[in-house]
Scaffold this motif. Structure first.
Motif, short mmCIF file in Angstrom:
data_model
loop_
_atom_site.label_atom_id
_atom_site.label_comp_id
_atom_site.label_asym_id
_atom_site.label_seq_id
_atom_site.Cartn_x
_atom_site.Cartn_y
_atom_site.Cartn_z
N ALA A 199 0.73 -1.28 0.04
CA ALA A 199 -0.05 -0.13 -0.07
C ALA A 199 1.17 1.11 -0.05
N TRP A 200 1.09 0.70 0.82
CA TRP A 200 3.16 2.60 0.96
C TRP A 200 3.83 2.76 -0.12
N GLU A 201 3.64 1.67 -1.08
CA GLU A 201 4.54 1.47 -2.40
C GLU A 201 3.46 1.86 -3.89
N ALA A 202 2.30 1.31 -3.47
CA ALA A 202 1.43 1.54 -4.41
C ALA A 202 0.86 3.69 -3.79
N ASP A 203 1.20 4.09 -2.77
CA ASP A 203 0.48 5.40 -2.64
C ASP A 203 2.05 6.15 -3.22
N ARG A 204 2.80 5.76 -2.48
CA ARG A 204 4.32 6.10 -3.40
C ARG A 204 4.10 6.42 -5.57
N ARG A 205 4.20 5.28 -5.92
CA ARG A 205 3.88 5.46 -7.26
C ARG A 205 3.08 5.99 -7.72
N GLY A 206 1.81 6.35 -6.85
CA GLY A 206 0.59 7.13 -7.39
C GLY A 206 -0.15 5.60 -8.34
N VAL A 207 -0.39 4.64 -7.65
CA VAL A 207 -1.02 3.15 -8.96
C VAL A 207 -1.83 3.23 -7.87
N GLY A 208 -2.59 1.61 -8.56
CA GLY A 208 -3.41 1.03 -7.91
C GLY A 208 -2.87 0.11 -7.16
N LEU A 209 -3.77 -0.78 -6.49
CA LEU A 209 -2.97 -1.63 -4.79
C LEU A 209 -4.26 -2.51 -5.11
N GLU A 210 -4.03 -3.77 -5.93
CA GLU A 210 -4.52 -5.39 -6.16
C GLU A 210 -4.20 -6.00 -4.84
N LEU A 211 -5.08 -6.69 -4.20
CA LEU A 211 -5.30 -7.51 -3.59
C LEU A 211 -5.66 -9.01 -4.02
N ALA A 212 -4.95 -10.04 -3.87
CA ALA A 212 -4.90 -10.79 -4.16
C ALA A 212 -4.96 -12.35 -3.48
N HIS A 213 -5.98 -13.11 -3.19
CA HIS A 213 -6.01 -14.71 -2.22
C HIS A 213 -5.75 -15.61 -3.11
N ALA A 214 -5.43 -16.65 -3.42
CA ALA A 214 -4.99 -17.70 -3.71
C ALA A 214 -5.53 -18.82 -3.19
N LEU A 215 -6.09 -20.38 -4.14
CA LEU A 215 -6.96 -21.13 -2.87
C LEU A 215 -6.71 -21.75 -4.01
N THR A 216 -6.12 -23.45 -3.11
CA THR A 216 -5.92 -24.29 -3.68
C THR A 216 -7.38 -25.16 -4.40
N TRP A 217 -7.21 -25.82 -5.70
CA TRP A 217 -8.68 -26.38 -5.86
C TRP A 217 -8.49 -27.82 -5.94
N SER A 218 -10.13 -28.07 -5.22
CA SER A 218 -10.01 -29.21 -4.78
C SER A 218 -9.59 -30.17 -5.73
N GLU A 219 -9.13 -31.35 -5.68
CA GLU A 219 -8.35 -32.37 -6.63
C GLU A 219 -9.62 -33.41 -6.89
N GLU A 220 -10.93 -33.64 -5.16
CA GLU A 220 -11.72 -34.92 -5.76
C GLU A 220 -13.14 -34.23 -6.64
N LEU A 221 -13.77 -34.30 -6.69
CA LEU A 221 -14.50 -34.80 -7.36
C LEU A 221 -15.62 -33.36 -6.97
N VAL A 222 -16.41 -32.22 -6.99
CA VAL A 222 -16.96 -31.84 -6.08
C VAL A 222 -18.67 -32.07 -6.19
N PRO A 223 -19.77 -32.76 -5.81
CA PRO A 223 -21.05 -32.60 -6.35
C PRO A 223 -21.92 -31.50 -6.41
N ALA A 224 -22.46 -31.93 -7.64
CA ALA A 224 -23.40 -30.32 -7.77
C ALA A 224 -24.18 -29.75 -6.71
N GLY A 225 -23.97 -28.52 -6.59
CA GLY A 225 -24.56 -27.61 -6.03
C GLY A 225 -23.53 -26.97 -5.32
N VAL A 226 -22.18 -28.46 -5.10
CA VAL A 226 -21.50 -27.85 -3.80
C VAL A 226 -20.18 -26.66 -4.17
#
Length: 82
Positions: free
Chosen positions: A23-50
């Motif tokens: 955030a400090w760096e984005a503010d210093r540069r005058g650019v936007g900040l993007e927050l990202a979160h990654a998830l591990t995708w299930s390796e198993e078959l997931v039932p419909a609706g889940v």
């Protein structure tokens, strides 16, 4: 550099420190900040609706949203105009 600063969010203390630094760096540069979160995708078959990102129904989506909201709050503390 014209693009936004991108930072990964995991909710850990070191991750939140990285959010503040980004955030400090984005503010210093005058650019936007993007927050990202990654998830591990299930390796198993997931039932419909889940949701594939939360096959056990453990509230993973809520925890991710909470981590992102906390990260946004920390970023705005450092760079209120972000």
């Amino acid at each position: 550099m014209n693009g936004p600063v991108v930072v990964g969010v995991d909710g850990s203390p070191s991750g939140l420190a990285a959010v503040e630094a980004a955030a400090w760096e984005a503010d210093r540069r005058g650019v936007g900040l993007e927050l990202a979160h990654a998830l591990t995708w299930s390796e198993e078959l997931v039932p419909a609706g889940v949701a594939p990102w939360d096959p056990d129904g453990g509230g993973l989506r809520d925890r991710v949203n909470e981590a992102l909201a906390d990260a946004e709050w920390r970023a705005r503390k450092v760079a209120p105009d972000w």
